[in-house]
Design a protein around this motif. Sequence first.
Motif, short mmCIF file in Angstrom:
data_model
loop_
_atom_site.label_atom_id
_atom_site.label_comp_id
_atom_site.label_asym_id
_atom_site.label_seq_id
_atom_site.Cartn_x
_atom_site.Cartn_y
_atom_site.Cartn_z
N PRO A 1 75.21 34.88 55.09
CA PRO A 1 75.94 36.02 54.54
C PRO A 1 76.80 35.61 53.35
N LYS A 2 76.99 36.57 52.43
CA LYS A 2 77.83 36.35 51.25
C LYS A 2 79.01 37.30 51.29
N SER A 3 80.16 36.84 50.86
CA SER A 3 81.29 37.72 50.59
C SER A 3 82.22 37.02 49.61
N VAL A 4 82.88 37.82 48.78
CA VAL A 4 83.95 37.27 47.94
C VAL A 4 85.31 37.70 48.47
N THR A 5 85.34 38.35 49.63
CA THR A 5 86.58 38.88 50.20
C THR A 5 87.08 37.93 51.27
N PRO A 6 88.29 37.36 51.09
CA PRO A 6 88.74 36.32 52.03
C PRO A 6 88.65 36.72 53.50
N GLU A 7 89.04 37.95 53.84
CA GLU A 7 89.00 38.36 55.26
C GLU A 7 87.56 38.38 55.77
N ARG A 8 86.65 38.83 54.93
CA ARG A 8 85.24 38.90 55.36
C ARG A 8 84.62 37.52 55.45
N ILE A 9 85.01 36.62 54.54
CA ILE A 9 84.49 35.24 54.60
C ILE A 9 84.82 34.66 55.97
N ALA A 10 86.06 34.85 56.40
CA ALA A 10 86.48 34.33 57.71
C ALA A 10 85.81 35.11 58.85
N GLU A 11 85.79 36.43 58.70
CA GLU A 11 85.19 37.29 59.75
C GLU A 11 83.74 36.91 60.03
N ASN A 12 82.98 36.67 58.96
CA ASN A 12 81.55 36.40 59.13
C ASN A 12 81.28 35.05 59.79
N PHE A 13 82.31 34.20 59.82
CA PHE A 13 82.16 32.89 60.49
C PHE A 13 82.63 32.96 61.95
N ASN B 1 61.36 28.90 54.82
CA ASN B 1 61.00 30.04 53.97
C ASN B 1 62.16 31.02 54.00
N GLN B 2 62.90 31.09 52.89
CA GLN B 2 64.06 31.99 52.82
C GLN B 2 63.59 33.36 52.35
N ILE B 3 63.72 34.36 53.21
CA ILE B 3 63.21 35.70 52.90
C ILE B 3 64.25 36.75 53.26
N ILE C 1 76.23 25.74 52.11
CA ILE C 1 76.35 26.64 50.96
C ILE C 1 74.96 26.88 50.36
N ASP C 2 74.66 28.15 50.08
CA ASP C 2 73.36 28.51 49.50
C ASP C 2 73.57 29.05 48.09
N THR C 3 73.15 28.24 47.09
CA THR C 3 73.24 28.69 45.71
C THR C 3 71.85 28.64 45.08
N VAL D 1 60.60 26.93 50.45
CA VAL D 1 60.24 28.02 49.55
C VAL D 1 61.10 29.24 49.88
N SER D 2 61.03 30.23 49.02
CA SER D 2 61.74 31.48 49.24
C SER D 2 60.83 32.61 48.76
N ASN D 3 60.86 33.70 49.49
CA ASN D 3 60.07 34.88 49.13
C ASN D 3 58.56 34.61 49.17
N VAL E 1 76.06 32.50 47.85
CA VAL E 1 76.90 32.75 46.67
C VAL E 1 76.19 33.51 45.55
N PHE E 2 75.14 34.26 45.88
CA PHE E 2 74.51 35.15 44.91
C PHE E 2 75.55 36.17 44.44
N GLN E 3 75.64 36.37 43.14
CA GLN E 3 76.58 37.34 42.54
C GLN E 3 78.04 36.94 42.68
N TYR F 1 67.90 35.95 54.02
CA TYR F 1 68.80 36.32 52.91
C TYR F 1 69.10 37.81 52.95
N SER F 2 70.16 38.21 52.24
CA SER F 2 70.70 39.58 52.37
C SER F 2 70.78 39.97 53.85
N PRO F 3 71.39 39.12 54.68
CA PRO F 3 71.32 39.32 56.14
C PRO F 3 72.05 40.56 56.62
N LEU F 4 72.98 41.07 55.78
CA LEU F 4 73.68 42.31 56.13
C LEU F 4 73.05 43.50 55.42
N GLY F 5 71.88 43.30 54.83
CA GLY F 5 71.29 44.36 54.01
C GLY F 5 72.17 44.69 52.83
P1 NDP Z 1 74.48 40.15 52.17
O1 NDP Z 1 73.56 40.86 53.11
O2 NDP Z 1 75.07 38.85 52.55
O3 NDP Z 1 75.63 41.20 51.82
C1 NDP Z 1 76.64 40.92 50.89
C2 NDP Z 1 77.40 42.24 50.69
O4 NDP Z 1 77.99 42.64 51.94
C3 NDP Z 1 78.51 42.11 49.69
O5 NDP Z 1 78.60 43.36 49.02
C4 NDP Z 1 79.74 41.89 50.56
O6 NDP Z 1 80.88 42.41 49.92
C5 NDP Z 1 79.40 42.70 51.80
N1 NDP Z 1 79.97 42.11 53.01
C6 NDP Z 1 80.00 40.81 53.36
N2 NDP Z 1 80.61 40.63 54.54
C7 NDP Z 1 81.00 41.86 54.95
C8 NDP Z 1 81.71 42.31 56.08
N3 NDP Z 1 82.12 41.46 57.03
N4 NDP Z 1 81.95 43.65 56.20
C9 NDP Z 1 81.54 44.51 55.25
N5 NDP Z 1 80.85 44.14 54.15
C10 NDP Z 1 80.59 42.81 53.99
O7 NDP Z 1 73.71 40.08 50.76
P2 NDP Z 1 73.28 38.99 49.68
O8 NDP Z 1 72.19 39.65 48.90
O9 NDP Z 1 74.43 38.42 48.96
O10 NDP Z 1 72.60 37.82 50.54
C11 NDP Z 1 73.30 36.70 51.04
C12 NDP Z 1 72.82 35.44 50.36
O11 NDP Z 1 71.42 35.29 50.46
C13 NDP Z 1 73.07 35.42 48.85
O12 NDP Z 1 74.42 35.20 48.52
C14 NDP Z 1 72.13 34.32 48.44
O13 NDP Z 1 72.70 33.05 48.74
C15 NDP Z 1 70.92 34.61 49.31
N6 NDP Z 1 69.93 35.45 48.62
C16 NDP Z 1 68.72 34.88 48.29
C17 NDP Z 1 67.75 35.59 47.64
C18 NDP Z 1 66.46 34.94 47.32
O14 NDP Z 1 65.65 35.51 46.56
N7 NDP Z 1 66.18 33.76 47.85
C19 NDP Z 1 67.95 37.01 47.26
C20 NDP Z 1 69.23 37.54 47.69
C21 NDP Z 1 70.15 36.78 48.34
P3 NDP Z 1 82.02 41.50 49.23
O15 NDP Z 1 81.38 40.28 48.64
O16 NDP Z 1 82.59 42.43 48.20
O17 NDP Z 1 83.00 41.16 50.31
#
Ligand code: NDP
Length: 286
Positions: free
Chosen positions: A230-242, A161-163, A45-47, A139-141, A22-24, A188-192
């Motif tokens: 993975p993070k998304s605020v888009t309902p279809e993507r939230i479901a898709e990623n699961f 270790n969350q990286i 949930i990761d906050t 830890v992270s990073n 739920v970053f951002q 983290y940032s698993p989709l880049g």
């Molecule tokens: P992610 O790699 O999860 O990518 C998120 C981005 O990808 C958003 O812009 C999202 O758009 C988009 N996205 C998500 N699903 C899809 C999809 N199915 N198709 C296309 N685009 C998609 O990046 P985050 O940096 O958010 O990393 C995930 C989580 O990792 C964070 O929320 C946080 O919990 C953690 N994190 C931890 C850090 C740390 O220092 N420990 C640093 C960074 C992240 P949209 O939301 O608009 O749908």
Amino acid sequence: MSQVPVITLNNGVEIPQLGFGVFQVPPAEAQQIVEQAFAAGYRHIDTATAYQNEAGVGAAIAGSGLPREEIFVTTKVRNADQGYDRTLRAAELSRSLLQVDAIDLLLIHWPVPSRDTYVETWKALEKLLADGVVRAIGVSNFLPEHLERLLAETEIVPAVNQIEIHPTLQQADVAAFSRSKGIAPEAYSPLGRGADLTSDAVTSIAQTYGKSPAQVVIRWHLQNGTIVIPKSVTPERIAENFNVFDFTLTDDEIAAINGLEANNRTGAHPAEAAFPQTPDGTWPND
Ligand code: NDP
């Protein structure tokens, strides 16, 4: 039964391998977005305190009607809260915002080596674990040099270790070092942050299975044995990623994604990052 595999951490606690980040996610929307994640099937949930949305996550947990033990919640000590006493206070605030008796996993968000407080911060996490207000600590990073120091100077080996890990930044060395010490790597940032979804390797594999590029990349993390959020605020993507449990990548497909490594870091470098993570960008001075 959930389809999501669990990873057993080094203290026996089980974490669902696929979680929801739920970053951002804006604070005012966090409750509703996390409710959507629960509806899609996520139970992890990761906050972080730095995300300023722990209250929304807590409201979603409290209102979910799910048994508390079915939900796994991670939060993180922000950089400005490092130090022994400050960390103890920060964890109390996180527990209250999250409305939980015990945080499932509490992480040090960044090592911030320039301030040299992560060892005392870790000792506070050890106390919180002993007190039963957190179920696992990690830890992270953290780079291998930071992990080495914790292992040498403290009692408890981090559980996680969350990286940053995604196809174009795999940090295979940090992940392998962590694993060699019994520390589970978490991506983290698993989709880049969305940038790793357009390569030919990923899109052609996606076509093969009739899945999306994001689903292929999440599958790659899962088959590598990595915890992934993975993070998304888009309902279809939230479901898709699961929806990633009805296909399996071949060894050749995993190797093709491994071949995308490009040292493409999207976040800060852990050796240098030294930001306080406070809303006003200042460090506390009490
Ligand atoms: P992610 O790699 O999860 O990518 C998120 C981005 O990808 C958003 O812009 C999202 O758009 C988009 N996205 C998500 N699903 C899809 C999809 N199915 N198709 C296309 N685009 C998609 O990046 P985050 O940096 O958010 O990393 C995930 C989580 O990792 C964070 O929320 C946080 O919990 C953690 N994190 C931890 C850090 C740390 O220092 N420990 C640093 C960074 C992240 P949209 O939301 O608009 O749908």
